[in-house]
Design an enzyme around this catalytic site. Sequence first.
Site, mmCIF file in Angstrom:
data_model
loop_
_atom_site.group_PDB
_atom_site.id
_atom_site.type_symbol
_atom_site.label_atom_id
_atom_site.label_comp_id
_atom_site.label_asym_id
_atom_site.label_seq_id
_atom_site.Cartn_x
_atom_site.Cartn_y
_atom_site.Cartn_z
ATOM 1 C CG HIS A 197 -1.841 1.188 1.281
ATOM 2 N ND1 HIS A 197 -3.198 1.047 1.437
ATOM 3 C CD2 HIS A 197 -1.630 2.519 1.191
ATOM 4 C CE1 HIS A 197 -3.767 2.237 1.448
ATOM 5 N NE2 HIS A 197 -2.822 3.158 1.299
ATOM 6 C CG HIS A 256 -0.800 7.192 -0.884
ATOM 7 N ND1 HIS A 256 -2.036 7.369 -1.464
ATOM 8 C CD2 HIS A 256 -1.024 6.496 0.258
ATOM 9 C CE1 HIS A 256 -2.968 6.827 -0.702
ATOM 10 N NE2 HIS A 256 -2.385 6.283 0.353
ATOM 11 C CG LEU A 257 4.723 5.619 -5.884
ATOM 12 C CD1 LEU A 257 5.055 4.807 -7.130
ATOM 13 C CD2 LEU A 257 5.992 5.969 -5.123
ATOM 14 N NE ARG A 258 0.494 12.046 -2.072
ATOM 15 C CZ ARG A 258 -0.451 11.571 -1.286
ATOM 16 N NH1 ARG A 258 -1.466 10.875 -1.787
ATOM 17 N NH2 ARG A 258 -0.421 11.775 0.013
ATOM 18 C CE LYS A 308 -8.047 2.245 -0.722
ATOM 19 N NZ LYS A 308 -6.829 2.707 -0.116
ATOM 20 C CG HIS A 329 -9.814 4.229 3.563
ATOM 21 N ND1 HIS A 329 -8.628 4.920 3.647
ATOM 22 C CD2 HIS A 329 -10.569 4.660 4.610
ATOM 23 C CE1 HIS A 329 -8.668 5.740 4.694
ATOM 24 N NE2 HIS A 329 -9.846 5.603 5.291
ATOM 25 C CG HIS A 348 -4.746 2.031 5.884
ATOM 26 N ND1 HIS A 348 -6.077 1.982 6.172
ATOM 27 C CD2 HIS A 348 -4.642 2.702 4.704
ATOM 28 C CE1 HIS A 348 -6.753 2.608 5.226
ATOM 29 N NE2 HIS A 348 -5.902 3.042 4.319
ATOM 30 C CG ASP A 408 -1.582 4.789 4.036
ATOM 31 O OD1 ASP A 408 -1.615 5.241 2.878
ATOM 32 O OD2 ASP A 408 -2.430 5.068 4.901
ATOM 33 C CG HIS A 434 0.006 15.184 2.330
ATOM 34 N ND1 HIS A 434 -0.922 15.413 1.337
ATOM 35 C CD2 HIS A 434 -0.395 14.043 2.947
ATOM 36 C CE1 HIS A 434 -1.844 14.464 1.360
ATOM 37 N NE2 HIS A 434 -1.548 13.619 2.320
ATOM 38 C CB ALA A 474 -4.883 12.339 6.508
HETATM 39 O O1 DOR Z 1 -3.285 9.212 5.854
HETATM 40 C C1 DOR Z 1 -3.681 8.958 4.741
HETATM 41 N N1 DOR Z 1 -3.175 9.585 3.639
HETATM 42 N N2 DOR Z 1 -4.672 8.092 4.596
HETATM 43 C C2 DOR Z 1 -5.256 7.865 3.419
HETATM 44 O O2 DOR Z 1 -6.161 7.077 3.377
HETATM 45 C C3 DOR Z 1 -4.864 8.637 2.214
HETATM 46 C C4 DOR Z 1 -3.499 9.122 2.328
HETATM 47 C C5 DOR Z 1 -3.148 10.165 1.287
HETATM 48 O O3 DOR Z 1 -3.447 9.958 0.108
HETATM 49 O O4 DOR Z 1 -2.559 11.170 1.658
HETATM 50 ZN ZN ZN Z 2 -3.328 5.092 1.737
#
Ligand code: DOR
Ligand code: ZN
Length: 343
Positions: free
Chosen positions: A13, A15-17, A99, A136, A174, A246, A250, A262
Site C-alpha cells: 500500500h 502513495h507515489l502521487r 481500491k 479503506h 492499514h 501507506d 504531503h 492526512a
Molecule cells: O493518511 C492517509 N493519507 N490516509 C489515506 O487514506 C490517504 C493518504 C493520502 O493519500 O494522503
Molecule cells: Zn493510503
Amino acid sequence: MTTLTIRRPDDWHLHLRDGDMLKAVLPETARHFARAIIMPNLVPPVVTARDAAEYRDRIMAAKPDNSDFQPLMTLYLTEETDIKDLRAAHEIGLVTAVKLYPAGATTNSASGVADFTKIRRQLETMAQIGLPLCVHGEVTDAEIDIFDREAVFIDRVLDPIRRDYPELKIIMEHITTAQGADYAQSHDNTAATITTHHLVINRNHILAGGIKPHYYCLPVAKRETHRLALRKAATSGDPTFFLGTDSAPHTDDLKEHACGCAGCFTATNTLSILAEVFEQDNALDKLEAFTSLNGPTFYGLAPNEGHITLTKGEPVAYPAKIDTKSGPVTVFDPQMPLHWRVT
Ligand code: DOR
Ligand code: ZN
C-alpha cells in the site's frame, strides 16, 4: 544477531502521487522494495484501464535508471466503474487490485463509493475473475466518532460484503484496531495490511503536549491497546498480516496547516523502523514473513528472488525531510534510535 538477510520486501500500500512529487518519492521506495501496490487517489483518480496504463508509464519514466522496481497498479472503484474495462485491465495483467474508498473518507476520495449497493456487479465480477479488493475501512458518517469509524465500518459495510462474496479476496488496508486484526484473522479470503507508523504511534503522539500534524493520518492512530494488538498481529508471522506502509507524502505547508492533510511519509526509514520494532518484540525471525512473504502469498504472486541484508550497529541518521520541487516533505520520526540499516 547483528545481520539479517531476508527476501526483498514489497510494499502492499503506497502513495507515489504524480509529477515532481512522484520523481522525489519514488527513489525512496525503489531503493529497497521490489514491488508496491500503487494507490489510485490522484486528482483526478485512476479510474479506467487507460488511466492506469498512463500512470504506470509515468511511474516507469520516473524510476531511477538502475532500478527494477515494479509498480502494481490499482483501479479506483466508483459506482460507475465499467465491468468490461475492469475485466480487460485484469486480463492483460495491467492491474493487481481494485481500491474501494468510501466517498469522503480521506485524501482525494470524493469520487469514492457512497451507495454500496451500486457496486454489486463490480464486486461479483472481481470475485469471479480473482481480482482482489483493497478497502479503506472507515465509515464517513458525521455522527460516528472518528476513533470508532473503523470498527463501525467492519460491522456495517465490510461484513455484509464479506458474506455476499465469499470468494472475493479482500485486503483490509492499514488496520488500526484490535477489531480489524481479529476480523481479518477470523475470515477466509481476508487479509490486512499494517503500516509502519501504526506499530509505533498511538493517538497521544498526535495530541498530547501540542498537536503534531506529522503524526496525523487516516485511519487516525487509536489508543495504546490497539497499537499493541497491531504489534502482536504484525510480529506473529500469521499469513493474514503483511506490510502496507501507506507512505503518503504531503509537503510541509499542507501538513502544518489549519486544516492539515492526512498522511505519514515513511518510505525513507521504514525498514530500519520495522527491524527495530520486531527486535523489541523478540520477533526478528518473523520480519521476513511480514515484509516479503505473506503479501505475495495472499495476492497469489511469487516472492521476490532477490534478498536484502540488514545490519545492526550505531544509530542510523535519516534526513528529517526530503526535498521535492513542490516543497519539503517531513520523514516520519519514530522517536527512537534506529540501529538497523539496509546494507
Ligand atoms: O493518511 C492517509 N493519507 N490516509 C489515506 O487514506 C490517504 C493518504 C493520502 O493519500 O494522503
Ligand atoms: Zn493510503
